[in-house]
Design a protein around this motif. Sequence first.
Motif, PDB file in Angstrom:
ATOM      1  N   LEU A 174       0.846  -1.187   0.000  1.00 42.13           N
ATOM      2  CA  LEU A 174       0.000   0.000   0.000  1.00 42.13           C
ATOM      3  C   LEU A 174       0.885   1.242   0.000  1.00 42.13           C
ATOM      4  O   LEU A 174       2.047   1.180   0.425  1.00 42.13           O
ATOM      5  CB  LEU A 174      -0.916  -0.015   1.225  1.00 42.13           C
ATOM      6  N   PRO A 175       0.353   2.362  -0.458  1.00 46.64           N
ATOM      7  CA  PRO A 175       1.183   3.569  -0.514  1.00 46.64           C
ATOM      8  C   PRO A 175       1.868   3.902   0.815  1.00 46.64           C
ATOM      9  O   PRO A 175       3.034   4.310   0.832  1.00 46.64           O
ATOM     10  CB  PRO A 175       0.183   4.666  -0.910  1.00 46.64           C
ATOM     11  N   GLU A 176       1.162   3.682   1.923  1.00 43.56           N
ATOM     12  CA  GLU A 176       1.768   4.002   3.227  1.00 43.56           C
ATOM     13  C   GLU A 176       2.858   3.011   3.638  1.00 43.56           C
ATOM     14  O   GLU A 176       3.608   3.260   4.583  1.00 43.56           O
ATOM     15  CB  GLU A 176       0.699   4.105   4.320  1.00 43.56           C
ATOM     16  N   ASP A 177       2.945   1.879   2.935  1.00 50.15           N
ATOM     17  CA  ASP A 177       3.970   0.871   3.232  1.00 50.15           C
ATOM     18  C   ASP A 177       5.261   1.086   2.444  1.00 50.15           C
ATOM     19  O   ASP A 177       6.253   0.394   2.671  1.00 50.15           O
ATOM     20  CB  ASP A 177       3.449  -0.531   2.909  1.00 50.15           C
ATOM     21  N   VAL A 178       5.251   2.012   1.490  1.00 48.28           N
ATOM     22  CA  VAL A 178       6.432   2.239   0.655  1.00 48.28           C
ATOM     23  C   VAL A 178       7.523   2.870   1.517  1.00 48.28           C
ATOM     24  O   VAL A 178       7.303   3.885   2.183  1.00 48.28           O
ATOM     25  CB  VAL A 178       6.078   3.118  -0.564  1.00 48.28           C
ATOM     26  N   ASP A 179       8.694   2.255   1.507  1.00 44.73           N
ATOM     27  CA  ASP A 179       9.830   2.669   2.344  1.00 44.73           C
ATOM     28  C   ASP A 179      10.806   3.487   1.501  1.00 44.73           C
ATOM     29  O   ASP A 179      11.677   2.938   0.832  1.00 44.73           O
ATOM     30  CB  ASP A 179      10.505   1.419   2.920  1.00 44.73           C
ATOM     31  N   TRP A 180      10.631   4.807   1.525  1.00 42.95           N
ATOM     32  CA  TRP A 180      11.477   5.713   0.739  1.00 42.95           C
ATOM     33  C   TRP A 180      12.826   5.886   1.416  1.00 42.95           C
ATOM     34  O   TRP A 180      12.879   6.184   2.602  1.00 42.95           O
ATOM     35  CB  TRP A 180      10.796   7.067   0.593  1.00 42.95           C
ATOM     36  N   ARG A 181      13.895   5.723   0.632  1.00 44.83           N
ATOM     37  CA  ARG A 181      15.249   5.865   1.179  1.00 44.83           C
ATOM     38  C   ARG A 181      16.133   6.633   0.220  1.00 44.83           C
ATOM     39  O   ARG A 181      15.923   6.595  -0.991  1.00 44.83           O
ATOM     40  CB  ARG A 181      15.871   4.486   1.405  1.00 44.83           C
ATOM     41  N   PRO A 182      17.166   7.289   0.754  1.00 49.68           N
ATOM     42  CA  PRO A 182      18.150   7.901  -0.137  1.00 49.68           C
ATOM     43  C   PRO A 182      18.825   6.805  -0.968  1.00 49.68           C
ATOM     44  O   PRO A 182      18.883   5.642  -0.548  1.00 49.68           O
ATOM     45  CB  PRO A 182      19.154   8.551   0.821  1.00 49.68           C
ATOM     46  N   PHE A 183      19.324   7.168  -2.118  1.00 53.66           N
ATOM     47  CA  PHE A 183      20.012   6.228  -3.003  1.00 53.66           C
ATOM     48  C   PHE A 183      21.296   6.905  -3.453  1.00 53.66           C
ATOM     49  O   PHE A 183      21.262   8.038  -3.955  1.00 53.66           O
ATOM     50  CB  PHE A 183      19.092   5.889  -4.188  1.00 53.66           C
ATOM     51  N   ALA A 184      22.428   6.244  -3.256  1.00 46.94           N
ATOM     52  CA  ALA A 184      23.738   6.867  -3.476  1.00 46.94           C
ATOM     53  C   ALA A 184      23.909   7.457  -4.878  1.00 46.94           C
ATOM     54  O   ALA A 184      24.619   8.444  -5.047  1.00 46.94           O
ATOM     55  CB  ALA A 184      24.842   5.847  -3.197  1.00 46.94           C
TER      56      ALA A 184
END
Length: 138
Positions: free
Chosen positions: A14-24
């Motif tokens: 679900l949209p709230e489960d998306v784990d956004w992280r920085p990417f090198a």
Amino acid sequence: MAHQPGQDVFRSVLPEDVDWRPFASFPPSARLAIVVGEPTEPGPYVIRVKVPHDVRLMPHRHPEDRVYTVISGVFYIGRGEQFDAGRLEAYPPGAVVVLPGGTPHFHWARSGEYVTQVTAIGPLGLEYLDPRDDPRNG
């Protein structure tokens, strides 16, 4: 039956489960989320990319063929080895863009934040045409 990585059991993201992280490989404010699979390994993967307003990804290429689906915002992508705002094409939410591997291209969040979903066969690769544009070299 053999399943693809991350596809052996029924599940949803679900949209709230998306784990956004920085990417090198991205500018510091851009984010990447792994949705399905493992992009660093051989095999299919699905990722999402979020780029805030006015951020540019300078000319680069990927070895793998990619299919982009625009989730939100307007996705501006141009093809070529030099950043050229005149070559940008705008794609609205719901648009699908097929990008063959090895195609030099660039992005600009020209009108606001955008989110794209990328489907491809890993491993994921990203090579900037000018090493000075690569955040990993900074």
